[in-house]
Scaffold this motif. Structure first.
Motif, PDB file in Angstrom:
ATOM      1  N   ALA A  71       0.860  -1.184   0.000  1.00  0.00           N
ATOM      2  CA  ALA A  71       0.000   0.000   0.000  1.00  0.00           C
ATOM      3  C   ALA A  71       0.897   1.236   0.000  1.00  0.00           C
ATOM      4  O   ALA A  71       1.938   1.259   0.661  1.00  0.00           O
ATOM      5  N   TYR A  72       0.478   2.227  -0.784  1.00  0.00           N
ATOM      6  CA  TYR A  72       1.272   3.441  -0.966  1.00  0.00           C
ATOM      7  C   TYR A  72       0.344   4.656  -0.999  1.00  0.00           C
ATOM      8  O   TYR A  72      -0.780   4.565  -1.458  1.00  0.00           O
ATOM      9  N   ARG A  73       0.888   5.782  -0.528  1.00  0.00           N
ATOM     10  CA  ARG A  73       0.142   7.038  -0.558  1.00  0.00           C
ATOM     11  C   ARG A  73       0.944   8.055  -1.357  1.00  0.00           C
ATOM     12  O   ARG A  73       2.132   8.253  -1.114  1.00  0.00           O
ATOM     13  N   SER A  74       0.283   8.696  -2.324  1.00  0.00           N
ATOM     14  CA  SER A  74       0.912   9.807  -3.049  1.00  0.00           C
ATOM     15  C   SER A  74       0.639  11.114  -2.328  1.00  0.00           C
ATOM     16  O   SER A  74       1.504  11.967  -2.203  1.00  0.00           O
ATOM     17  N   ASP A  75      -0.621  11.277  -1.895  1.00  0.00           N
ATOM     18  CA  ASP A  75      -1.038  12.451  -1.132  1.00  0.00           C
ATOM     19  C   ASP A  75      -2.289  12.036  -0.367  1.00  0.00           C
ATOM     20  O   ASP A  75      -2.617  10.850  -0.303  1.00  0.00           O
ATOM     21  N   GLU A  76      -2.981  12.978   0.194  1.00  0.00           N
ATOM     22  CA  GLU A  76      -4.142  12.652   1.043  1.00  0.00           C
ATOM     23  C   GLU A  76      -5.325  12.079   0.259  1.00  0.00           C
ATOM     24  O   GLU A  76      -6.246  11.532   0.849  1.00  0.00           O
ATOM     25  N   ARG A  77      -5.293  12.183  -1.066  1.00  0.00           N
ATOM     26  CA  ARG A  77      -6.420  11.703  -1.868  1.00  0.00           C
ATOM     27  C   ARG A  77      -6.060  10.609  -2.859  1.00  0.00           C
ATOM     28  O   ARG A  77      -6.940  10.098  -3.545  1.00  0.00           O
ATOM     29  N   THR A  78      -4.774  10.242  -2.961  1.00  0.00           N
ATOM     30  CA  THR A  78      -4.341   9.310  -3.988  1.00  0.00           C
ATOM     31  C   THR A  78      -3.547   8.162  -3.365  1.00  0.00           C
ATOM     32  O   THR A  78      -2.539   8.401  -2.693  1.00  0.00           O
ATOM     33  N   PHE A  79      -4.027   6.941  -3.625  1.00  0.00           N
ATOM     34  CA  PHE A  79      -3.432   5.753  -3.021  1.00  0.00           C
ATOM     35  C   PHE A  79      -3.283   4.650  -4.064  1.00  0.00           C
ATOM     36  O   PHE A  79      -4.076   4.562  -5.003  1.00  0.00           O
ATOM     37  N   ASP A  80      -2.270   3.803  -3.867  1.00  0.00           N
ATOM     38  CA  ASP A  80      -2.023   2.656  -4.729  1.00  0.00           C
ATOM     39  C   ASP A  80      -1.971   1.430  -3.831  1.00  0.00           C
ATOM     40  O   ASP A  80      -1.164   1.373  -2.904  1.00  0.00           O
ATOM     41  N   VAL A  81      -2.844   0.471  -4.105  1.00  0.00           N
ATOM     42  CA  VAL A  81      -2.905  -0.766  -3.321  1.00  0.00           C
ATOM     43  C   VAL A  81      -2.572  -1.913  -4.269  1.00  0.00           C
ATOM     44  O   VAL A  81      -3.237  -2.092  -5.286  1.00  0.00           O
ATOM     45  N   VAL A  82      -1.530  -2.666  -3.936  1.00  0.00           N
ATOM     46  CA  VAL A  82      -1.070  -3.751  -4.800  1.00  0.00           C
ATOM     47  C   VAL A  82      -1.613  -5.072  -4.270  1.00  0.00           C
ATOM     48  O   VAL A  82      -1.470  -5.384  -3.089  1.00  0.00           O
ATOM     49  N   HIS A  83      -2.245  -5.824  -5.193  1.00  0.00           N
ATOM     50  CA  HIS A  83      -2.789  -7.140  -4.862  1.00  0.00           C
ATOM     51  C   HIS A  83      -2.119  -8.202  -5.717  1.00  0.00           C
ATOM     52  O   HIS A  83      -1.880  -7.991  -6.906  1.00  0.00           O
ATOM     53  N   HIS A  84      -1.865  -9.350  -5.100  1.00  0.00           N
ATOM     54  CA  HIS A  84      -1.350 -10.521  -5.814  1.00  0.00           C
ATOM     55  C   HIS A  84      -2.542 -11.455  -6.045  1.00  0.00           C
ATOM     56  O   HIS A  84      -3.210 -11.844  -5.093  1.00  0.00           O
ATOM     57  N   LEU A  85      -2.794 -11.774  -7.312  1.00  0.00           N
ATOM     58  CA  LEU A  85      -3.902 -12.669  -7.667  1.00  0.00           C
ATOM     59  C   LEU A  85      -3.356 -13.949  -8.273  1.00  0.00           C
ATOM     60  O   LEU A  85      -2.399 -13.921  -9.048  1.00  0.00           O
ATOM     61  N   GLU A  86      -3.992 -15.061  -7.916  1.00  0.00           N
ATOM     62  CA  GLU A  86      -3.720 -16.356  -8.537  1.00  0.00           C
ATOM     63  C   GLU A  86      -5.062 -17.001  -8.820  1.00  0.00           C
ATOM     64  O   GLU A  86      -5.957 -16.983  -7.978  1.00  0.00           O
ATOM     65  N   GLY A  87      -5.205 -17.558 -10.056  1.00  0.00           N
ATOM     66  CA  GLY A  87      -6.479 -18.168 -10.385  1.00  0.00           C
ATOM     67  C   GLY A  87      -6.505 -18.753 -11.778  1.00  0.00           C
ATOM     68  O   GLY A  87      -5.462 -18.998 -12.394  1.00  0.00           O
ATOM     69  N   ASP A  88      -7.715 -18.929 -12.298  1.00  0.00           N
ATOM     70  CA  ASP A  88      -7.899 -19.584 -13.592  1.00  0.00           C
ATOM     71  C   ASP A  88      -8.037 -18.586 -14.744  1.00  0.00           C
ATOM     72  O   ASP A  88      -8.539 -18.923 -15.800  1.00  0.00           O
ATOM     73  N   PHE A  89      -7.556 -17.366 -14.572  1.00  0.00           N
ATOM     74  CA  PHE A  89      -7.554 -16.361 -15.638  1.00  0.00           C
ATOM     75  C   PHE A  89      -6.293 -16.566 -16.493  1.00  0.00           C
ATOM     76  O   PHE A  89      -5.356 -17.244 -16.064  1.00  0.00           O
ATOM     77  N   PRO A  90      -6.256 -16.000 -17.691  1.00  0.00           N
ATOM     78  CA  PRO A  90      -5.075 -16.167 -18.546  1.00  0.00           C
ATOM     79  C   PRO A  90      -3.789 -15.725 -17.829  1.00  0.00           C
ATOM     80  O   PRO A  90      -3.731 -14.637 -17.268  1.00  0.00           O
ATOM     81  N   GLY A  91      -2.800 -16.579 -17.819  1.00  0.00           N
ATOM     82  CA  GLY A  91      -1.543 -16.305 -17.129  1.00  0.00           C
ATOM     83  C   GLY A  91      -1.510 -16.857 -15.721  1.00  0.00           C
ATOM     84  O   GLY A  91      -0.455 -17.200 -15.213  1.00  0.00           O
ATOM     85  N   GLY A  92      -2.659 -16.905 -15.063  1.00  0.00           N
ATOM     86  CA  GLY A  92      -2.785 -17.546 -13.759  1.00  0.00           C
ATOM     87  C   GLY A  92      -2.263 -16.795 -12.559  1.00  0.00           C
ATOM     88  O   GLY A  92      -2.689 -17.059 -11.440  1.00  0.00           O
ATOM     89  N   VAL A  93      -1.318 -15.859 -12.752  1.00  0.00           N
ATOM     90  CA  VAL A  93      -0.729 -15.113 -11.636  1.00  0.00           C
ATOM     91  C   VAL A  93      -0.473 -13.685 -12.103  1.00  0.00           C
ATOM     92  O   VAL A  93       0.043 -13.473 -13.201  1.00  0.00           O
ATOM     93  N   VAL A  94      -0.816 -12.712 -11.261  1.00  0.00           N
ATOM     94  CA  VAL A  94      -0.550 -11.318 -11.608  1.00  0.00           C
ATOM     95  C   VAL A  94      -0.551 -10.464 -10.341  1.00  0.00           C
ATOM     96  O   VAL A  94      -1.252 -10.782  -9.374  1.00  0.00           O
TER      97      VAL A  94
END
Length: 114
Positions: A71-94
């Motif tokens: 999780a990251y904050r640029s300023d009081e209104r802008t945030f970046d949340v990184v998620h790791h996904l694994e599943g049956d979608f193309p590529g399987g991991v992202v």
């Protein structure tokens, strides 16, 4: 961007993410501004009806696990949340960035991208 602990994210982002993971469409949409926009896979969805339709499709299209890894904050209104996904979608991991822009205590913009 400044790294932050996930519990330092604004409540509106944490509760939206909980609703998103639980596939609770009404709760997720309730955290958005009336003119919110979400961009995912190069498509932009505007307003509660289009966003609800997108959430419904996204929830049923693939099976996957999701783990918050940063999780990251640029300023009081802008945030970046990184998620790791694994599943049956193309590529399987992202790792996906959920880039939030807030306005008046609600989510006005969300961009989901690698």
């Amino acid at each position: 961007m400044q790294p932050i602990a996930p519990d330092e994210l604004p409540d509106v982002i944490r509760t939206y993410l909980d609703a998103h993971r639980a596939r609770d469409l009404d709760a997720a949409v309730a955290h958005l501004t009336p003119d919110a926009a979400v961009t995912d896979e190069g498509h932009t969805y505007r307003g509660p009806d289009q966003i609800r339709d997108w959430l419904s499709r996204a929830a049923s299209e693939y099976s996957y696990t999701i783990e918050l890894v940063g999780a990251y904050r640029s300023d009081e209104r802008t945030f970046d949340v990184v998620h790791h996904l694994e599943g049956d979608f193309p590529g399987g991991v992202v790792d996906l960035h959920f880039r939030f822009a807030l306005r008046d205590g609600r989510i006005a913009r969300l961009v989901i991208e690698p």
